[in-house]
Write a protein that holds these residues in place. Structure first.
Motif, PDB file in Angstrom:
ATOM      1  N   VAL A 143      11.757   1.186  12.742  1.00 35.81           N
ATOM      2  CA  VAL A 143      12.938   1.754  13.407  1.00 35.81           C
ATOM      3  C   VAL A 143      12.793   3.264  13.536  1.00 35.81           C
ATOM      4  O   VAL A 143      13.156   3.849  14.562  1.00 35.81           O
ATOM      5  N   VAL A 144      12.243   3.908  12.517  1.00 40.77           N
ATOM      6  CA  VAL A 144      11.983   5.354  12.594  1.00 40.77           C
ATOM      7  C   VAL A 144      11.048   5.645  13.765  1.00 40.77           C
ATOM      8  O   VAL A 144      11.282   6.570  14.551  1.00 40.77           O
ATOM      9  N   GLY A 145       9.997   4.848  13.887  1.00 38.97           N
ATOM     10  CA  GLY A 145       9.054   5.033  14.986  1.00 38.97           C
ATOM     11  C   GLY A 145       9.687   4.801  16.345  1.00 38.97           C
ATOM     12  O   GLY A 145       9.291   5.430  17.336  1.00 38.97           O
ATOM     13  N   LEU A 146      10.700   3.916  16.400  1.00 41.42           N
ATOM     14  CA  LEU A 146      11.353   3.611  17.670  1.00 41.42           C
ATOM     15  C   LEU A 146      12.057   4.833  18.255  1.00 41.42           C
ATOM     16  O   LEU A 146      12.217   4.928  19.472  1.00 41.42           O
ATOM     17  N   PHE A 147      12.460   5.756  17.412  1.00 44.99           N
ATOM     18  CA  PHE A 147      13.093   6.986  17.896  1.00 44.99           C
ATOM     19  C   PHE A 147      12.111   7.830  18.712  1.00 44.99           C
ATOM     20  O   PHE A 147      12.532   8.621  19.558  1.00 44.99           O
TER      21      PHE A 147
ATOM     22  N   LEU B 104       3.716   7.532  14.610  1.00 44.24           N
ATOM     23  CA  LEU B 104       3.071   7.276  13.322  1.00 44.24           C
ATOM     24  C   LEU B 104       3.137   8.504  12.415  1.00 44.24           C
ATOM     25  O   LEU B 104       3.371   8.387  11.200  1.00 44.24           O
ATOM     26  N   ALA B 105       2.946   9.682  13.018  1.00 45.64           N
ATOM     27  CA  ALA B 105       3.015  10.921  12.241  1.00 45.64           C
ATOM     28  C   ALA B 105       4.419  11.131  11.684  1.00 45.64           C
ATOM     29  O   ALA B 105       4.592  11.532  10.526  1.00 45.64           O
ATOM     30  N   MET B 106       5.438  10.838  12.470  1.00 47.15           N
ATOM     31  CA  MET B 106       6.811  11.002  12.022  1.00 47.15           C
ATOM     32  C   MET B 106       7.171   9.982  10.943  1.00 47.15           C
ATOM     33  O   MET B 106       7.919  10.280  10.012  1.00 47.15           O
ATOM     34  N   ILE B 107       6.618   8.773  11.060  1.00 45.91           N
ATOM     35  CA  ILE B 107       6.836   7.763  10.017  1.00 45.91           C
ATOM     36  C   ILE B 107       6.267   8.251   8.690  1.00 45.91           C
ATOM     37  O   ILE B 107       6.920   8.147   7.645  1.00 45.91           O
ATOM     38  N   CYS B 108       5.049   8.798   8.728  1.00 51.47           N
ATOM     39  CA  CYS B 108       4.424   9.328   7.510  1.00 51.47           C
ATOM     40  C   CYS B 108       5.242  10.485   6.943  1.00 51.47           C
ATOM     41  O   CYS B 108       5.429  10.590   5.721  1.00 51.47           O
ATOM     42  N   LEU B 109       5.738  11.356   7.826  1.00 52.82           N
ATOM     43  CA  LEU B 109       6.529  12.501   7.385  1.00 52.82           C
ATOM     44  C   LEU B 109       7.833  12.051   6.732  1.00 52.82           C
ATOM     45  O   LEU B 109       8.217  12.564   5.667  1.00 52.82           O
ATOM     46  N   VAL B 110       8.514  11.093   7.347  1.00 52.33           N
ATOM     47  CA  VAL B 110       9.778  10.588   6.798  1.00 52.33           C
ATOM     48  C   VAL B 110       9.541   9.904   5.455  1.00 52.33           C
ATOM     49  O   VAL B 110      10.311  10.094   4.503  1.00 52.33           O
ATOM     50  N   TYR B 111       8.470   9.122   5.354  1.00 52.95           N
ATOM     51  CA  TYR B 111       8.176   8.420   4.098  1.00 52.95           C
ATOM     52  C   TYR B 111       7.887   9.425   2.977  1.00 52.95           C
ATOM     53  O   TYR B 111       8.357   9.262   1.846  1.00 52.95           O
ATOM     54  N   PHE B 112       7.127  10.479   3.315  1.00 52.24           N
ATOM     55  CA  PHE B 112       6.854  11.519   2.319  1.00 52.24           C
ATOM     56  C   PHE B 112       8.144  12.237   1.927  1.00 52.24           C
ATOM     57  O   PHE B 112       8.343  12.568   0.755  1.00 52.24           O
ATOM     58  N   LEU B 113       9.011  12.472   2.895  1.00 53.18           N
ATOM     59  CA  LEU B 113      10.290  13.129   2.618  1.00 53.18           C
ATOM     60  C   LEU B 113      11.123  12.305   1.646  1.00 53.18           C
ATOM     61  O   LEU B 113      11.745  12.853   0.730  1.00 53.18           O
ATOM     62  N   GLU B 114      11.115  10.986   1.826  1.00 50.32           N
ATOM     63  CA  GLU B 114      11.864  10.110   0.915  1.00 50.32           C
ATOM     64  C   GLU B 114      11.294  10.177  -0.499  1.00 50.32           C
ATOM     65  O   GLU B 114      12.039  10.158  -1.484  1.00 50.32           O
ATOM     66  N   ILE B 115       9.975  10.258  -0.615  1.00 51.35           N
ATOM     67  CA  ILE B 115       9.340  10.382  -1.931  1.00 51.35           C
ATOM     68  C   ILE B 115       9.726  11.711  -2.569  1.00 51.35           C
ATOM     69  O   ILE B 115      10.034  11.784  -3.766  1.00 51.35           O
ATOM     70  N   LEU B 116       9.713  12.770  -1.765  1.00 54.06           N
ATOM     71  CA  LEU B 116      10.062  14.099  -2.267  1.00 54.06           C
ATOM     72  C   LEU B 116      11.508  14.136  -2.761  1.00 54.06           C
ATOM     73  O   LEU B 116      11.788  14.662  -3.846  1.00 54.06           O
ATOM     74  N   ILE B 117      12.427  13.579  -1.983  1.00 53.70           N
ATOM     75  CA  ILE B 117      13.835  13.535  -2.380  1.00 53.70           C
ATOM     76  C   ILE B 117      13.993  12.727  -3.664  1.00 53.70           C
ATOM     77  O   ILE B 117      14.749  13.103  -4.567  1.00 53.70           O
ATOM     78  N   ASP B 118      13.274  11.627  -3.746  1.00 49.17           N
ATOM     79  CA  ASP B 118      13.356  10.757  -4.913  1.00 49.17           C
ATOM     80  C   ASP B 118      12.948  11.481  -6.192  1.00 49.17           C
ATOM     81  O   ASP B 118      13.527  11.257  -7.262  1.00 49.17           O
TER      82      ASP B 118
ATOM     83  N   PHE C 294       0.833  -1.206   0.000  1.00 44.83           N
ATOM     84  CA  PHE C 294       0.000   0.000   0.000  1.00 44.83           C
ATOM     85  C   PHE C 294       0.867   1.255   0.000  1.00 44.83           C
ATOM     86  O   PHE C 294       0.578   2.227  -0.717  1.00 44.83           O
ATOM     87  N   LEU C 295       1.948   1.232   0.777  1.00 43.93           N
ATOM     88  CA  LEU C 295       2.869   2.379   0.811  1.00 43.93           C
ATOM     89  C   LEU C 295       3.523   2.597  -0.549  1.00 43.93           C
ATOM     90  O   LEU C 295       3.694   3.732  -0.989  1.00 43.93           O
ATOM     91  N   GLU C 296       3.880   1.503  -1.220  1.00 45.83           N
ATOM     92  CA  GLU C 296       4.461   1.647  -2.551  1.00 45.83           C
ATOM     93  C   GLU C 296       3.439   2.224  -3.530  1.00 45.83           C
ATOM     94  O   GLU C 296       3.777   3.036  -4.394  1.00 45.83           O
ATOM     95  N   GLY C 297       2.177   1.789  -3.374  1.00 50.19           N
ATOM     96  CA  GLY C 297       1.127   2.355  -4.217  1.00 50.19           C
ATOM     97  C   GLY C 297       0.967   3.849  -3.992  1.00 50.19           C
ATOM     98  O   GLY C 297       0.817   4.619  -4.950  1.00 50.19           O
ATOM     99  N   LEU C 298       1.020   4.262  -2.722  1.00 46.12           N
ATOM    100  CA  LEU C 298       0.964   5.692  -2.411  1.00 46.12           C
ATOM    101  C   LEU C 298       2.183   6.413  -2.976  1.00 46.12           C
ATOM    102  O   LEU C 298       2.074   7.539  -3.475  1.00 46.12           O
ATOM    103  N   ASP C 299       3.334   5.767  -2.887  1.00 50.04           N
ATOM    104  CA  ASP C 299       4.573   6.331  -3.436  1.00 50.04           C
ATOM    105  C   ASP C 299       4.397   6.633  -4.922  1.00 50.04           C
ATOM    106  O   ASP C 299       4.704   7.729  -5.399  1.00 50.04           O
TER     107      ASP C 299
END
Length: 291
Positions: A226-230, A243-257, A24-29
């Motif tokens: 692991v991101v959430g563990l921080f 969970l919010a930080m996980i979503c933010l980091v995942y979006f950041l990776e998409i943006l950088i990509d 699902f995350l890849e689909g969102l990506d």
């Protein structure tokens, strides 16, 4: 509820739901990337359609041992996440994940394909680039929480991020390498302009390619864990923050990509080590003084 029962539930939930979440995350990506490029993009469920289609194709392999190696890669990746969500030593989790990566390396080399061979060597370079940041993150968790155990880190009184901001920056930086995104998608590009065709997955076809994709979904969910563990701690209020930080980091990776051009391997290596040394290294020195 008994702690062992909670661990069993978390572990089984990962094994069952991680590929669904990862797909699902890849689909969102893909969807978000398309919107960034002013395209409509495929449906969010397209990754699942692709895997199902690959499973139905005729199985043709260049080397018989390739199937064994790629399935082992999947199994080791699943074990990594299962151990993490069980709450065991985080250092051991990353050790098993690195072992899984070696099976992926051999799955590409065993075909004797020039594309796969070159891409597999780049895969090793990627490991050299991101492993220092991974190991330092584990050391940081130990210095901050006095334990390597994931369940004890997650049940600490305060979130580890308060002590590990530099480690977090370094880990998020190398996630771009681990998740195979630009500018560091040098071994297995998901973009069509890769000069190595599909790099390390060039000779993977039908079910083997589907197995690789599922393994990547498992790994991405583990990395987001692991991101959430921080951010997670003993307070239930930390869960939505994590969970919010996980979503933010995942979006950041998409943006950088979608905003970065792929760099050469030597540039990737220098950038990864520089960020690791200046962010995680400086944080380590400060942490050793104050703790």
């Amino acid at each position: 509820m008994n702690a062992t029962i909670i661990k069993i539930i978390c572990c089984l939930s990962y094994v069952i739901f991680a590929p669904l979440i990862g797909g699902f995350l890849e689909g969102l990506d893909r969807k978000i990337s398309a919107r960034m490029q002013r395209r409509v993009g495929p449906p969010v469920l397209q990754p699942f359609y692709d895997v199902i289609k690959l499973m139905k194709k005729q199985v043709i392999v260049v080397s018989k041992s390739q199937t064994f190696l790629i399935i082992t890669y999947l199994i080791m990746t699943v074990i990594t996440g299962a151990m993490f969500f069980w709450g065991v030593d985080i250092l051991l989790c990353f050790f098993v994940l690195s072992t899984a990566a070696t099976f992926l390396y051999f799955a590409a080399v065993v075909t004797s394909s020039p594309y796969g061979t070159i891409a597999s060597s780049r895969e090793l370079i990627q490991m050299v680039a991101y492993e220092p940041a991974v190991l330092l993150a584990c050391v940081g968790f130990y210095l901050a929480c006095r334990t390597f155990e994931v369940d004890k880190i997650a049940s600490s009184d305060v979130s580890a991020i308060l002590y590990l901001p530099g480690f977090f920056v370094a880990f998020v930086f190398i996630l771009t390498i681990k998740m195979r995104k630009s500018p560091f998608d040098i071994s297995a590009s998901h973009h069509p302009h890769q000069e190595l065709v599909k790099g390390i997955t060039t000779e993977l076809g039908a079910r083997n390619l589907a197995v690789f994709q599922i393994a990547e979904w498992y790994e991405n969910v583990f990395l987001m864990g692991v991101v959430g563990l921080f951010f997670i701690n003993s307070s239930p209020a930390s869960i939505p923050v994590a969970l919010a930080m996980i979503c933010l980091v995942y979006f950041l990776e998409i943006l950088i990509d979608n905003t970065s051009a792929r760099v050469k391997w030597n540039v990737m290596l220098k950038m990864a080590w520089m960020v690791t040394i200046f962010c995680a290294g400086a944080n380590l020195i400060i942490l050793m003084i104050v703790r």
